[in-house]
Design a protein around this motif. Sequence first.
Motif: not given
Length: 310
Positions: A86-92, A124-130
């Motif tokens: 997740n840290a290296y998927w910077q744009s997301n 909620a973030i894990a489920e849908s990325a808000l």
Amino acid sequence: MKSYHLFIIYGLLFTCLIGLAVIWKSSDGSVLQETEETLIPMSLPTLPADSVRIFEIPKELSFAGEKVPLEIQDVYERLEREIYVNAYWQSNMVLLMKRSGKYLNEISQILQENGIPDDFKYLAIAESALMNATSSAGAKGFWQFMEDTAKEYDLEISRDVDERYHWQKSTVAAAKYLNKAHQKFGNWTAVAASYNMGQSGLSRRQTEQLQEDYYDLLLNDETSRYIFRILAFKVIFENPKKYGFGLRKEDYYTNPVLKSITVSDDIKNLAEWAKQRGSSYKELKLYNPWLRDRDLNVKRGRSYEILLPE
């Protein structure tokens, strides 16, 4: 004739050896490049020593007040994997952080009011990325409710209304679901895992494997990563600069000031209705995504709160 042929062959071999010497590495590891005067070293390109950051993984961590047993090597490695992914998927991650400015504080407040630990906002973030996402199985909204479960927890689903897309109401429904799951499992980590694989699925694995603790269970790949994804979001969101994210306060998205309009009668044309109130159909749908059609039928004794920018 034979000696002449041998002379030619030896001459060719000598030429090849000279050519190989020109490109052969020198003793210091460099490559030699020929010029008119001499052979000079040509350095190979090297990556900067800090081109890939090695992150410090927390030595202690908890979820919803429950200790994460990082002394277990398997647990440590699974957490580390999700932090790096997740840290290296910077744009997301940057967009997640920006988007959280519109929702996370209010989600936190709703969870607190309903007796749910604050860490569940990361679920909620894990489920849908808000985002009001729809899964391939048909789950919808921030909390990814299936239709039957949504109705069980008092969310309306009809032709023109789907309250799974009402993030405040669906957060209340999720809190009810989580409290009920806690009554069953007595452990918030297990509650979070059951949100991913279902309560009956987790109970079955606990019975089959003679283990109660999530960290001692062998589960499917998605659920075995699920808690650690939530933990990774918690670690990065709570220490953004440590993981390379230097967002300023003004970088976070915010909603405009919104006014609430109570509606207790049918609206035959939502576009006209919005325009009459100084807004637009686009804004109406943007701030009220639970409105799923071009009109709104209101049952007797029912009312809705519609939000529009002031």
